[in-house]
Design a protein around this motif. Sequence first.
Motif: not given
Length: 303
Positions: A134-137, A146-153, A274-276, A283-289
């Motif tokens: 997500x960050x690099x791209x 799947x599982x939400x294993x990435x604790x940084x996200x 998404x990254x914290x 625009x991201x907030x309304x898409x999430x909702x």
Amino acid sequence: MDQLLAIRVFARVVEAGAFTRAADSLDMPLATVSKLVRSLEQHLGVKLLQRTTRRVTITSEGAAYYERSSRVLKEIEDIDSSFASAHQRPRGRLRIDIGSATASCVLIPALPDFIALYPDIRVDLGVSDRRVDLIGENVDCVVRGGSAEELSLIARPLGRASWVTCATPEYLKQHGRPTHPDQLKSAHRIVSYVSPRTGRVMPMRFQKGSERIEIGGVQGMGINESNAHVAAALAGLGVIQTFSFAAKDAIARGELVAVLSAWQPDPYPFFLVYPPDRHMSHRLRVFIEWATHRFAHKFDRAT
């Protein structure tokens, strides 16, 4: 030199790990990106990045500058967003990455509703079954199963999808309709789904009461893309296990037949990720909702 622009470009190079990827994500010429970073280095009098033909490495001074300047950039974006969101409709580019079958069967059919609500948002959809950086791209969010294993996200639950095991009527007429999962090991061809990230065959899973059965890669073939996986079943190449929403239309048309329906594995969870530490744009907030509400209903209908 536009120092604020140069800082933003430098931060994007650090996050992307390469000048070329940073230029692509910023829609800027590579020469402009390089010139802005060099100008920033000359202004500061320090080397921020070490460049080679293969990669970019941040210096200790560059790491310290990135840590402090990225906080400033985020604060500026927060200030801008607080004013913009109060007085304007959400607008701009929204980059979303999503798996192939989930895009075809869940998101894309629902997108006209989102675009009607927010016509000033340009949706850039990356469709594949691979895992993205997500960050690099420079991706705003991903829809991931799947599982939400990435604790940084941050992972927002979207719903759970049921599974279906199926094949064409012609295939079942030739090979017989299985009544127990163990029959798939010897009397049937299995079209396995192969993880594009690890290259490992994803096993078929079956559950009936307390009995659990797992069938790994056996005779047949493997495919690492979810739409092609369903297409292989439609071509009569064998038995597949896939999400119910990916096969339900073909089953309704009689092109595929569900088998072993009494052996249902646990539903598969989906998340919006998404990254914290990324500025939460309007625009991201309304898409999430919107997606949290819309996807839950879509998965509910598919299960």
